[in-house]
Design an enzyme around this catalytic site. Structure first.
Site, PDB file in Angstrom:
ATOM      1  N   GLU A   1       8.375  41.987  18.001  1.00 17.77           N
ATOM      2  CA  GLU A   1       7.812  43.157  17.339  1.00 17.77           C
ATOM      3  C   GLU A   1       8.826  44.298  17.293  1.00 17.77           C
ATOM      4  OE1 GLU A   1       6.297  41.313  19.638  1.00 17.77           O
ATOM      5  OE2 GLU A   1       4.677  40.413  18.469  1.00 17.77           O
TER       6      GLU A   1
ATOM      7  N   GLN B   1       1.113  41.470  14.207  1.00 19.85           N
ATOM      8  CA  GLN B   1      -0.022  40.551  14.085  1.00 19.85           C
ATOM      9  C   GLN B   1      -1.323  41.131  14.651  1.00 19.85           C
ATOM     10  OE1 GLN B   1       0.021  36.257  15.660  1.00 19.85           O
ATOM     11  NE2 GLN B   1       0.680  36.147  13.546  1.00 19.85           N
TER      12      GLN B   1
ATOM     13  N   TYR C   1      -0.101  44.127  20.104  1.00 18.45           N
ATOM     14  CA  TYR C   1       1.250  43.608  20.299  1.00 18.45           C
ATOM     15  C   TYR C   1       2.320  44.556  19.764  1.00 18.45           C
ATOM     16  CZ  TYR C   1      -1.488  39.453  21.203  1.00 18.45           C
ATOM     17  OH  TYR C   1      -2.416  38.570  21.706  1.00 18.45           O
TER      18      TYR C   1
ATOM     19  N   HIS D   1      -6.642  41.334  21.794  1.00 17.76           N
ATOM     20  CA  HIS D   1      -6.874  41.250  20.349  1.00 17.76           C
ATOM     21  C   HIS D   1      -7.936  42.255  19.927  1.00 17.76           C
ATOM     22  CE1 HIS D   1      -5.513  37.199  21.592  1.00 17.76           C
ATOM     23  NE2 HIS D   1      -4.858  37.193  20.453  1.00 17.76           N
TER      24      HIS D   1
END
Ligand SMILES: Cc1ncc(C[n+]2csc(CCOP(=O)(O)OP(=O)(O)O)c2C)c(N)n1
Ligand SMILES: Cc1ncc(C[n+]2csc(CCOP(=O)(O)OP(=O)(O)O)c2C)c(N)n1
Ligand SMILES: [Mg+2]
Ligand SMILES: [Mg+2]
Lengths: 337, 408, 337, 408
Positions: free
Chosen positions: C60, C82, C86, C129
């Site tokens: 990243e 993503q 992250y 997430h």
């Protein structure tokens, strides 16, 4: 009692813990043989050997990561980031790992680490040697964030941080390393020796995390501040004659809500001061909490005085720095409202 | 004359609809690689990164310097560990489809890497695994039901429903809490090993990362610190050819071998057939012996193939031919070990069938027990109030207030 | 007019800009051949070729860094992270570089980049997430931070972001990708097609950065919110019957202060809602500003409803998520005070 | 038998008080290294990372395949560039002591690296330098007074007093705005080169990093992206043996050569005598030619020695012997080029003295001009209100409000 500078007090804290606890190790860029660019670790390698105080590669992310691994193993690493401005490469390891290890493992693993870093401006360091990134840590659950304003607290808080089982971000206002600073660059520098809070007991003592200290009692307006701004606020109160109560927060997370509420309920007014950039700074959280907890006691809007929302400039240092003049204006404004 | 520049974007040899093609994968003969002494200077074994240590040959024979490390009893245990891992994965995939959990990641086709590696470690050593090393726990003998409790986020989940399925934590089993963030634990393992060295202990660490994740910056941190302080750590790279939809070329694997990443750091490095249980064990043992003898870190690239989907959220037929696994030149680890055992007369098709039934039953029994404690949407759950615990060692005031606001 | 989901609207924005501006390039993990794990870039590589839409290594920090280099060269990179969870490895490149390039070079170099990332919970994604890290960007001078709540805005804001000469953090509430979500997981999922704001014009249009939208007019209390919480707030107002005015901020930096002040001065009450962790969240900044700008209009303390100060748990998702029940309680409390 | 583990902490051969010792530094004969064609596959020149390209021998002769690239006219210009850089540094160090600025970083002893490299680049190429590559600007011919304006943060400072001294920005001169954060620009250079490739242009990028900073994670990002997309970039590592107080062993240099870091990525790599102007030029040219011919990235380790303090905040006598520089086996770049020019009959002591006077005068004149526009604490300054500009392209409302609060 010995009179110590903030650098000496910080060194003394590490020395003291290294002497009494074999698990304490100290490392970072230039901290080993050389003793740190601000001399905070001077003599520790000579005294405790290269296995317990050593130089690290220039990789802040790796420094935090190996500290986490060591902490999980059972050591008590104290890692130095050379300037708070350089902590960002290690931010992922702090946020995604150090702060969450205990939670995600149901307590099986945790990171009892201290990450020390000089912060703040006032030394013509430009945008990469002047930042105050505390709000980027206070937003992260699982971290504690501490920032001393004087040698006595620096030693006591650092010892408490090393003994703490949670990861602690330990911010050291570099402009205070060698003397208090009231925000008047034109005045001659004052050494710590003349300040009462440079009296530092020998040996171990702790200043508990999560307890604020009232530096100046007053009835007119509460000033919430920490680090260098404690001294600036004192100067502003002196210079304006405003009857300000100055609360040195010392620890931002955990926060001493009781001390804040007690003071604001007494004064009915509140000014918040920090050197970091205003927007979404820790002052916003303080303002929100004062509003939530003391709404009906407030007689005037909470004022924030902070660094501007720009990178920290080199030559315009004193236009950026929230000095006694700006803080003084806010005190007067709060009193008038 | 000036050339017009252009961006090179690596592309796998075939895409869906194409004929699987692994002709670019060099597969040296089994037994070819010598076995250097553990105190070999890293600079003298650089060619190992460009070759591959293999023990089992095509006929199922164990050959060469790296053979002969394990008894047939140990090999049968290894076979069982791999079969149990595969059965466990299959059951959990089914549970996910049944809605008993939100998500699952299987290790199909890669079982040898984790299962054989675990056997080379000692009690007190610590693995820093990714989400695809359930084989480490299973080969250790960790209770399946404990793993499932966590997958189902049920009332007995030691992680109290906080973690995604598969992100286990089992300190006792030398299994560090798995992060959902790729790569982060690789340098932590180095730090753990540094701590062991600082304390003058004899524990070693084993770090894990996938081929795709070698691109992460934490990979570099791990190698830098391992290079400087030479702590007792094994740096595993599981090269299963794919990240999610991107193949290993997008991580740099088109231009060089991952094992060669160690060379720039003076770290000893091996490249090993990851579908060969015997080779995995032997190389792991070599690296563990080096580490324990204070000879420093070893990086190992395990060459394997992710035979299944990346996770239950993935559909590999979108980006690679469906039948690619069948063409994979290193075969299947269970089939290869079975063939070897049969060849040395230590196994039979009949015993294989029995063992299959046995592991299936064991998994089924564990699932029953775990389900009795609840599944994600049904039955007992971790207490909601526990959400506020373990954020800090002691719950600070603001979390106590928030817990009260939630009604606890 | 076409009815699009948020995924389709986002894709349409990139498609539209790639078609009309050769400098626009799109990349990130799995965004090339595959089209992104949430399908936001599906078809773009086929249409524009591998040189303009490609897969990136899982790094990243590198993704942001090369975007900065490309942006400085003269391209208009749109990079995907993503999951917002992250982004931290790339945080240094965002904070120390993208945000400061223009300032430190006196305008010679700048980074006209967009960093897209799915954020927020509601999909059982667990702590890695589900995060909403907006406050970590709003504190950083030099960045713009945007978060749409519906397909129409998503397309218009993304086009504006791509055309913008400053770095823009573009947060996409993943729970809204395929339908609005009122915070009732027990109710059947609703597709975007039934929502008026899924009507998305063809071709280029922009929703300017820095303009809020009133989603529901009301006189009782102002709700400041963004992203998924807009829909939750609507449900809470419906369910409690409180006459709430719901302000969808859309862009956090720059902030539409006029819209906020106008609404709070009208209602005299304010509830702030976000999914991110409470402490030092963007809600704190909003609360502080409301206090500073509307103090004398306020009849009740500003309430904040937010994610708890814990990592986002997997199984306890709906206890963590600030759903309509919690928002409703805050509305009632604000009305009672 | 178990070994007690211990942490290895690298230590330089000598510390203050000790006798300088560089016996561990292998210095191959000049002229030994062959010059491969620019399209050589990177895997075929791996041994270059373990050797050193040198052109000037001890007698001042230019020898071997890498010699013969520059005319004596060009070499005299090179000598002047280096002398001007050294004179500039000396003056600025003095200005800092006089309080005209806050801080300064000199490049004493490393002048050849930046000065010769610049000559191998073309207009439109972009360097992403560190704070120690002022030689790039000087060899380009950038006005010294502009550099000084920025060092003095005066009214003519194009960076408006915002940056620390030495963190220049000069787009026109192919000089990217220097960051105070180490390493960050290394992968940005790769992105810039990728952009050139995407657009089908012919521009190349040149990335810069110090030995100490190769430890930073951004170094890895740069190599990963360079390996995958093969853009036209030169990845320079200036190995001047020291970071601040820590020597290159703390960055991994004790275990391996920095040049070898490229091998794990399949990137072509050279290791070059950085105090040899001719070698620096020739190697830079080779890498630039490769890049421009779309043959991809080249990493180059420049072996040199930081002869002065790290910066004006540093005192090297605290951590290394005072006279170490005199023992440095690669000598001084100015002295070596001078000797070569004299040997080939293109220079003399007399002309040297003249040139010294010339560059000193040039620096003095520039300093006078710059000082007329102000210095850090005296004279004209950038406008305070400008602090709120360039944060965004257009000043948003909150910054306008803040500017007003400050009284503008
Ligand atoms: C920091 C970070 N970035 C992105 C992701 C999303 N992600 C999860 S798994 C994965 C692919 C990993 O591939 P590899 O390292 O090869 O491991 P494998 O899945 O093949 O075992 C990605 C991109 C993540 N979890 N963490
Ligand atoms: C991210 C970051 N970490 C730390 C520093 C502090 N620092 C400035 S220069 C320096 C040493 C760099 O050494 P090297 O890369 O060898 O470059 P050299 O100074 O020798 O040219 C350090 C640690 C910094 N500027 N940025
Ligand atoms: Mg993989
Ligand atoms: Mg150096």
């Amino acid at each position: 009692m010995a009179r110590l500078s903030m650098v000496e007090a910080i060194r003394d804290a590490m020395d003291c813990k290294m002497a009494e606890d074999e698990r304490v190790v100290v490392f970072g860029e230039d901290v080993g043989y050389f003793g740190g660019v601000f001399r905070c670790t001077e003599g520790l390698q000579r005294k405790y050997g290269k296995q317990r105080c050593f130089d690290a590669p220039i990789n802040e992310s790796g420094i935090v990561a190996v500290a986490i691994g060591m902490g999980a193993y059972g050591l008590r690493p104290v890692a130095e980031i050379q300037f708070a401005d350089y902590v960002y490469p290690g931010y992922d390891q702090i946020v995604s790992e150090a702060a969450r290890l205990r939670f995600r493992s149901g307590g099986e693993f945790f990171a009892p680490i201290v990450i020390r870093m000089p912060c703040g401006g006032g030394i013509y360091g430009g945008q990469t040697h002047s930042q105050s990134p505390e709000a980027l840590f206070t937003h992260v659950s699982g971290l504690k964030t501490v920032i001393p304003s004087n040698p006595y607290d620096a030693k006591g808080l650092l010892i408490a941080a090393i003994e703490d089982d949670d990861p602690v971000i330990f911010l050291e206002p570099k402009r205070l390393y060698n003397g208090p600073f009231s925000g008047h660059p034109e005045q001659p520098a004052v050494p710590w020796a003349k300040h009462p809070l440079s009296e530092v007991p020998e040996g171990r003592y702790a200043v508990p995390l999560g307890k604020a200290a009232v530096r100046r009692e007053g009835k007119g307006v509460t000033v919430l501040c920490y680090g260098t701004m404690v001294h600036v606020a004192e100067a502003a109160a002196e210079e304006t004659g405003v009857d300000a109560e100055i609360v040195d927060l010392r620890s931002l997370v955990p926060l001493d809500v009781d001390a804040i509420v007690a003071s604001v309920e007494k004064t009915g007014r509140c000014v918040i001061v920090h050197e970091a950039t205003l927007s979404s700074g820790f002052g916003a959280e303080l303002a929100a909490q004062v509003m939530e907890r003391c709404f009906y006691a407030l007689e005037a809007p909470v004022e924030r005085v902070a660094g501007w929302d720009t990178p920290y400039p080199h030559a315009e240092e004193w236009d950026y720095f929230p000095g006694p003049a700006r803080v003084g204006r806010a005190l007067l404004k709060a009193m008038e409202a | 004359m000036t050339t017009r520049l252009s961006l090179h974007v690596p592309e796998p040899t075939v895409r869906p609809g194409g004929k699987p093609d692994f002709s670019h994968v060099d597969v040296p003969e089994a037994g070819e690689a010598p076995r250097p002494p553990i105190d070999v200077p890293p600079g003298e074994i650089r060619d190992f990164a460009y070759s591959m240590i293999r023990v089992l040959d095509d006929s199922g024979e164990a050959v060469g310097d790296w053979a002969g490390e394990l008894t047939s009893e140990q090999l049968r245990t290894g076979l069982r560990d791999m079969m149990l891992t595969r059965a466990f994965d299959a059951r959990m995939l089914m549970s996910q489809r049944q809605g008993k959990t939100s998500f699952y990641i299987a290790s199909l086709g890669e079982e040898a890497v984790a299962c054989a590696h675990r056997k080379a470690l000692a009690p007190g050593d610590m693995c820093f695994p990714t989400y695809r090393q359930q084989g480490l726990l299973i080969a250790y003998g960790w209770p399946l039901v404990d793993m499932m409790n966590s997958i189902f986020s049920n009332a007995k989940d030691r992680l109290r429903g906080r973690q995604l399925p598969g992100l286990y934590s089992a300190r006792e089993a030398g299994f560090f809490t798995v992060s959902g963030n790729l790569g982060t634990q690789y340098p932590q393992a180095v730090g753990w090993a540094m701590a062991s060295a600082i304390r003058g202990d004899d524990k070693i660490a084993s770090a894990w990362i996938g081929d795709g994740s070698t691109a992460e910056t934490d990979f570099h941190s791990a190698l830098v610190f391992a290079s400087v302080y030479r702590p007792p750590v094994i740096l595993n790279i599981v090269n299963n050819q794919w990240a999610i939809s991107s193949y290993q070329g997008i991580a740099g694997g088109e231009s060089a071998k991952f094992a060669a990443r160690a060379h720039g750091f003076g770290i000893a490095s091996l490249r090993v057939d990851g579908n060969d249980y015997l080779a995995v064990y032997a190389a792991s043992k070599w690296a563990a012996d080096r580490a324990r003898a204070d000879l420093g870190p070893t990086l190992i690239e395990w060459v394997t193939y992710r035979a299944g989907a990346h996770s239950t959220s993935d559909d590999p037929s979108k980006y690679r031919p469906k039948d690619e696994q069948a063409a994979w030149p290193l075969g299947d680890p269970i089939a290869r070990l079975k063939a070897h055992l049969i060849r040395i007369g230590a196994w039979s098709e009949e015993r294989m069938r029995q063992m299959q039934a046995e592991v299936d039953a064991e998994v089924l029994e564990a699932a029953k027990q775990a389900e009795a404690h609840g599944t994600l949407h049904d039955g007992p759950k971790p207490s909601t109030a526990s959400m506020f615990e373990d954020v800090y060692k002691e719950m600070p005031r603001h979390l106590r207030e928030q817990r009260q606001q939630l009604g606890y």
